[in-house]
Design an enzyme around this catalytic site. Structure first.
Site, mmCIF file in Angstrom:
data_model
loop_
_atom_site.group_PDB
_atom_site.id
_atom_site.type_symbol
_atom_site.label_atom_id
_atom_site.label_comp_id
_atom_site.label_asym_id
_atom_site.label_seq_id
_atom_site.Cartn_x
_atom_site.Cartn_y
_atom_site.Cartn_z
ATOM 1 N N MET A 13 -3.039 -3.428 2.840
ATOM 2 C CA MET A 13 -3.359 -4.754 2.320
ATOM 3 C C MET A 13 -3.067 -5.869 3.322
ATOM 4 O O MET A 13 -3.907 -6.720 3.603
ATOM 5 C CB MET A 13 -2.582 -5.008 1.019
ATOM 6 C CG MET A 13 -3.047 -4.191 -0.163
ATOM 7 S SD MET A 13 -4.724 -4.558 -0.671
ATOM 8 C CE MET A 13 -4.533 -6.172 -1.428
ATOM 9 N N ARG A 33 8.007 -4.538 9.539
ATOM 10 C CA ARG A 33 9.364 -4.007 9.741
ATOM 11 C C ARG A 33 9.387 -3.057 10.933
ATOM 12 O O ARG A 33 10.206 -3.173 11.830
ATOM 13 C CB ARG A 33 9.840 -3.294 8.473
ATOM 14 C CG ARG A 33 11.190 -2.648 8.618
ATOM 15 C CD ARG A 33 11.577 -1.930 7.349
ATOM 16 N NE ARG A 33 10.623 -0.883 6.976
ATOM 17 C CZ ARG A 33 10.821 -0.013 6.003
ATOM 18 N NH1 ARG A 33 11.913 -0.083 5.281
ATOM 19 N NH2 ARG A 33 9.919 0.898 5.722
ATOM 20 N N VAL A 74 4.295 -6.652 1.322
ATOM 21 C CA VAL A 74 5.011 -5.377 1.457
ATOM 22 C C VAL A 74 5.187 -4.729 0.090
ATOM 23 O O VAL A 74 4.781 -5.292 -0.929
ATOM 24 C CB VAL A 74 6.387 -5.548 2.152
ATOM 25 C CG1 VAL A 74 6.227 -6.154 3.537
ATOM 26 C CG2 VAL A 74 7.344 -6.377 1.304
ATOM 27 N N SER A 128 -6.552 -9.642 -5.916
ATOM 28 C CA SER A 128 -7.313 -8.513 -6.441
ATOM 29 C C SER A 128 -8.487 -8.184 -5.538
ATOM 30 O O SER A 128 -9.030 -9.048 -4.864
ATOM 31 C CB SER A 128 -7.850 -8.808 -7.845
ATOM 32 O OG SER A 128 -8.614 -7.698 -8.286
ATOM 33 N N LYS A 182 -2.753 -12.459 -12.703
ATOM 34 C CA LYS A 182 -3.182 -11.224 -12.030
ATOM 35 C C LYS A 182 -2.835 -10.000 -12.893
ATOM 36 O O LYS A 182 -3.616 -9.051 -12.988
ATOM 37 C CB LYS A 182 -2.499 -11.105 -10.653
ATOM 38 C CG LYS A 182 -2.628 -9.729 -9.994
ATOM 39 C CD LYS A 182 -4.048 -9.430 -9.603
ATOM 40 C CE LYS A 182 -4.420 -8.054 -9.134
ATOM 41 N NZ LYS A 182 -3.508 -7.094 -8.658
ATOM 42 N N HIS A 185 -5.373 -9.797 -15.590
ATOM 43 C CA HIS A 185 -6.602 -9.300 -14.950
ATOM 44 C C HIS A 185 -6.580 -7.770 -14.906
ATOM 45 O O HIS A 185 -7.551 -7.102 -15.265
ATOM 46 C CB HIS A 185 -6.725 -9.879 -13.532
ATOM 47 C CG HIS A 185 -7.686 -9.142 -12.648
ATOM 48 N ND1 HIS A 185 -7.378 -7.924 -12.068
ATOM 49 C CD2 HIS A 185 -8.956 -9.415 -12.267
ATOM 50 C CE1 HIS A 185 -8.419 -7.501 -11.370
ATOM 51 N NE2 HIS A 185 -9.388 -8.380 -11.470
ATOM 52 N N ASN A 186 -5.456 -7.216 -14.481
ATOM 53 C CA ASN A 186 -5.369 -5.754 -14.395
ATOM 54 C C ASN A 186 -5.416 -5.109 -15.771
ATOM 55 O O ASN A 186 -6.011 -4.040 -15.933
ATOM 56 C CB ASN A 186 -4.084 -5.345 -13.674
ATOM 57 C CG ASN A 186 -4.181 -5.546 -12.176
ATOM 58 O OD1 ASN A 186 -4.940 -6.390 -11.707
ATOM 59 N ND2 ASN A 186 -3.426 -4.791 -11.415
ATOM 60 N N GLU A 189 -8.879 -5.001 -16.734
ATOM 61 C CA GLU A 189 -9.500 -3.939 -15.923
ATOM 62 C C GLU A 189 -9.300 -2.569 -16.604
ATOM 63 O O GLU A 189 -10.232 -1.761 -16.664
ATOM 64 C CB GLU A 189 -8.848 -3.987 -14.536
ATOM 65 C CG GLU A 189 -9.263 -2.933 -13.551
ATOM 66 C CD GLU A 189 -8.444 -3.090 -12.247
ATOM 67 O OE1 GLU A 189 -8.338 -4.209 -11.700
ATOM 68 O OE2 GLU A 189 -7.904 -2.064 -11.781
ATOM 69 N N ARG A 450 8.190 -5.560 -48.370
ATOM 70 C CA ARG A 450 9.357 -6.079 -47.641
ATOM 71 C C ARG A 450 10.298 -6.809 -48.600
ATOM 72 O O ARG A 450 11.520 -6.741 -48.488
ATOM 73 C CB ARG A 450 8.912 -7.009 -46.509
ATOM 74 C CG ARG A 450 8.141 -6.295 -45.404
ATOM 75 C CD ARG A 450 7.689 -7.266 -44.320
ATOM 76 N NE ARG A 450 8.810 -7.793 -43.562
ATOM 77 C CZ ARG A 450 9.141 -9.070 -43.469
ATOM 78 N NH1 ARG A 450 8.402 -9.975 -44.100
ATOM 79 N NH2 ARG A 450 10.171 -9.457 -42.766
HETATM 80 P P1 NDP Z 1 2.570 -0.529 0.535
HETATM 81 O O1 NDP Z 1 2.823 -0.967 -0.843
HETATM 82 O O2 NDP Z 1 2.289 0.888 0.817
HETATM 83 O O3 NDP Z 1 3.807 -0.994 1.450
HETATM 84 C C1 NDP Z 1 3.871 -0.728 2.831
HETATM 85 C C2 NDP Z 1 4.392 -1.934 3.568
HETATM 86 O O4 NDP Z 1 5.670 -2.339 3.064
HETATM 87 C C3 NDP Z 1 4.597 -1.641 5.033
HETATM 88 O O5 NDP Z 1 4.295 -2.790 5.773
HETATM 89 C C4 NDP Z 1 6.080 -1.320 5.072
HETATM 90 O O6 NDP Z 1 6.662 -1.494 6.341
HETATM 91 C C5 NDP Z 1 6.605 -2.358 4.128
HETATM 92 N N1 NDP Z 1 7.931 -2.034 3.645
HETATM 93 C C6 NDP Z 1 8.289 -1.013 2.846
HETATM 94 N N2 NDP Z 1 9.617 -1.048 2.607
HETATM 95 C C7 NDP Z 1 10.109 -2.105 3.289
HETATM 96 C C8 NDP Z 1 11.385 -2.680 3.418
HETATM 97 N N3 NDP Z 1 12.449 -2.164 2.795
HETATM 98 N N4 NDP Z 1 11.523 -3.770 4.211
HETATM 99 C C9 NDP Z 1 10.450 -4.300 4.809
HETATM 100 N N5 NDP Z 1 9.221 -3.813 4.720
HETATM 101 C C10 NDP Z 1 9.033 -2.736 3.960
HETATM 102 O O7 NDP Z 1 1.394 -1.424 1.182
HETATM 103 P P2 NDP Z 1 0.003 -1.907 0.607
HETATM 104 O O8 NDP Z 1 -0.627 -2.596 1.755
HETATM 105 O O9 NDP Z 1 -0.733 -0.842 -0.105
HETATM 106 O O10 NDP Z 1 0.406 -2.993 -0.487
HETATM 107 C C11 NDP Z 1 1.174 -4.142 -0.175
HETATM 108 C C12 NDP Z 1 1.408 -4.939 -1.443
HETATM 109 O O11 NDP Z 1 0.157 -5.357 -1.979
HETATM 110 C C13 NDP Z 1 2.108 -4.174 -2.556
HETATM 111 O O12 NDP Z 1 2.978 -5.046 -3.231
HETATM 112 C C14 NDP Z 1 0.978 -3.780 -3.471
HETATM 113 O O13 NDP Z 1 1.408 -3.602 -4.802
HETATM 114 C C15 NDP Z 1 0.071 -4.990 -3.350
HETATM 115 N N6 NDP Z 1 -1.325 -4.783 -3.678
HETATM 116 C C16 NDP Z 1 -1.971 -3.651 -3.333
HETATM 117 C C17 NDP Z 1 -3.298 -3.450 -3.659
HETATM 118 C C18 NDP Z 1 -3.981 -2.218 -3.238
HETATM 119 O O14 NDP Z 1 -5.148 -2.050 -3.634
HETATM 120 N N7 NDP Z 1 -3.352 -1.359 -2.450
HETATM 121 C C19 NDP Z 1 -4.066 -4.477 -4.389
HETATM 122 C C20 NDP Z 1 -3.333 -5.675 -4.631
HETATM 123 C C21 NDP Z 1 -2.017 -5.802 -4.305
HETATM 124 P P3 NDP Z 1 6.798 -0.227 7.342
HETATM 125 O O15 NDP Z 1 5.489 -0.145 8.065
HETATM 126 O O16 NDP Z 1 7.913 -0.627 8.245
HETATM 127 O O17 NDP Z 1 7.097 0.970 6.524
#
Ligand code: NDP
Length: 482
Positions: A13, A33, A74, A128, A182, A185-186, A189, A450
């Site tokens: 994302m 990170r 993240v 979204s 949001k 919305h889900n 969905e 009741r």
């Molecule tokens: P993930 O949820 O898989 O998270 C991975 C990211 O989080 C990496 O950049 C990782 O860093 C970082 N991370 C994990 N743990 C830590 C920590 N303790 N400290 C700092 N960084 C950390 O990534 P997505 O891209 O799939 O989703 C990102 C967000 O977007 C989530 O909150 C998700 O719910 C939301 N989202 C996702 C959608 C989707 O379709 N996937 C749609 C809408 C929202 P590292 O590389 O160092 O591990």
């Protein structure tokens, strides 16, 4: 300090969002990170725009021009808190931290309170559209201070989807409002997807049609009032053949639906707010039931007598009429699910003091997001004109649509019941509609019960006040309590 915006977290994302920002002329600071992910993004896409990769959070913050704007993308939960705190320690009053992950809105309210106490702006922003949306244009739902919106507006408007030329982003309201919208919305969905699935099931098991025939039906429906992204991709999924077995892919996929929690949150929150969102709730429970493997296996072993189908032997003309009934029932149930979802937003706005423009919410859902559909135009018109103030169901267009669908809706539900095909969202939506339009509900009897067992009292139809009947006393007197 050159970058006008930064992205923290460069997985699917965040990486896509950073590229989208760069594609639209933003100067984008990026931090992750683990450096490896940043390096990879730069190696593969660094030439697509102006990026400022940072190895440390200090470097990242230093590369941002003021007011600094950082978008966190993240893993939800503790990782998000950790990134927010690291940023807040390095930022200065007036800077903006945006959490664009899928946070639960109470967390956003909590975080906003803590961060604003430090003089910074905190924006909880719903996003979204999945990975492709993040890259090519999502729908975005930011909540926070109006002041931070002034800075964010041009940045977000540059990257979101456009629906009829209008950007699919609008200021939703204070603190958790964006993540709340949001979440709903889900939830919607979930009900949209379940309704499509129930329609498919009726054609598949009921009428005995093949997945690709049903795919053709959905393709045709996508040229009606049901035109939407979900109907469009349903046709594609149903037309897909499995390369390994040559069977329709849908027949090879395990029938246990997964979920990540936003639908459940929508229902839990609705229960707290006492708003009936029966369509969304049944959709969440239907996914839950599908995944109860042991329970389902045992039920199969019990050889319960199956519902009688017999639909296969229907004359062609009647079959076609039934497919049409299903389309009508789908539309009517969808209207109910949206009405319930919007009612939940209204109730939350009242509870949390948010000033949410429902017409604007419907407008930004027209593009970029998963529930994007032509019919959101009609919803936004209904809210705009005030016709949907109490419920979407009473706006003339939707009232007409429900009346038109009425007979079909009932035929679909009664046939499904006869044939033993579960249609929880079709039937619960119809029950909601029938419940609303009943002049007398059996709730009167419940009040009597009741009062009988718990002296909970009741009100009378013909006199103000609170009453209690002395049920066990001779003559069963009625006493007025106030
Ligand atoms: P993930 O949820 O898989 O998270 C991975 C990211 O989080 C990496 O950049 C990782 O860093 C970082 N991370 C994990 N743990 C830590 C920590 N303790 N400290 C700092 N960084 C950390 O990534 P997505 O891209 O799939 O989703 C990102 C967000 O977007 C989530 O909150 C998700 O719910 C939301 N989202 C996702 C959608 C989707 O379709 N996937 C749609 C809408 C929202 P590292 O590389 O160092 O591990």
């Amino acid at each position: 300090a050159e970058a006008n915006v930064g992205v923290v977290g460069l997985a699917a994302m965040g990486g896509s969002l950073a590229r989208n920002l760069a594609h639209h002329g933003n100067k984008v600071a990026v931090f992750n990170r683990s450096w490896g992910r940043t390096e990879k993004l730069m190696a593969e896409h660094g030439s697509e725009g102006e990026f400022y990769p940072a190895k440390t959070m200090e470097e990242f913050v230093a590369s941002l021009s003021k007011p600094r704007t950082a978008i966190i993308m993240v893993k939800a939960g503790e990782p998000t808190d950790s990134m927010i705190n690291q940023l807040a320690d390095l930022m200065e009053p007036g800077d903006i931290i945006v959490d664009a992950g899928n946070a639960h809105f109470p967390d956003t309210i909590r975080r906003e309170k803590a961060i604003s106490a430090r003089g910074l702006h905190f924006v909880g922003c719903g996003v979204s559209g999945g990975e492709e949306g993040a890259l090519k244009g999502p729908s975005m739902m930011p909540g926070g201070t109006k002041e931070s919106w002034e800075t964010l507006k041009p940045i977000l408007e540059s990257i979101v989807a456009k629906a009829e030329g209008e950007p699919c982003v609008t200021y939703i309201g204070a603190n958790g409002a964006g993540h709340f919208v949001k979440m709903v919305h889900n939830g919607i969905e979930y009900s949209d997807m379940q309704l499509i699935a129930e329609s498919y099931d009726l054609m598949r098991r009921g009428l005995g049609m093949s997945p690709s025939e049903i795919g053709d039906v959905f393709e045709a429906w996508n040229h009606t009032e049901l035109e939407s992204y979900l109907v469009e991709i349903t046709a594609e999924v149903l037309h897909e053949t499995d390369k390994k077995t040559g069977k329709p892919l849908v027949d090879v996929i395990v029938d246990h639906a997964g979920m990540k929690g936003t639908g459940t949150w929508t229902v839990q929150t609705a229960l707290d707010l006492a708003v009936p969102v029966t369509g969304i709730a049944e959709a969440v429970f239907a996914r839950g039931l599908s995944s109860q493997g042991e329970l389902r296996e045992e039920a199969l072993k019990q050889h319960f007598e199956a519902g009688r189908s017999g639909l296969e032997s229907m004359p062609l003309e009647e079959r076609q009429a039934f497919v049409n009934d299903i389309r009508e029932a789908l539309y009517a149930s969808k209207i109910v699910a949206y009405a319930q979802g919007f009612n939940e937003i209204t109730a939350a706005a009242k509870e949390y003091g948010w000033d949410i423009d429902l017409a604007a919410v419907a407008r930004i859902w027209r593009g970029g997001c998963i529930i994007r559909a032509k019919f959101l135009n009609l919803i936004s018109d209904a809210f705009e004109s005030g016709e949907a103030n109490v419920s979407l169901l009473f706006a003339p267009y939707f009232k007409d649509a429900l009346e038109t669908a009425d007979r079909s809706w009932r035929r679909v539900v009664s046939r499904a019941v006869n044939f033993g095909i579960p249609v929880p969202v079709f039937s619960s939506s119809l029950a909601y509609f029938d419940g609303l339009r009943s002049d007398r509900l059996p709730a009167a009897l419940i009040q009597g019960q009741r009062d009988f067992f718990g002296a909970h009292t009741y009100q009378r139809t013909d006199e103000p006040g609170v009453f209690h009947t002395l049920w066990a006393e001779p003559g069963r007197e009625e006493i007025k309590e106030s």
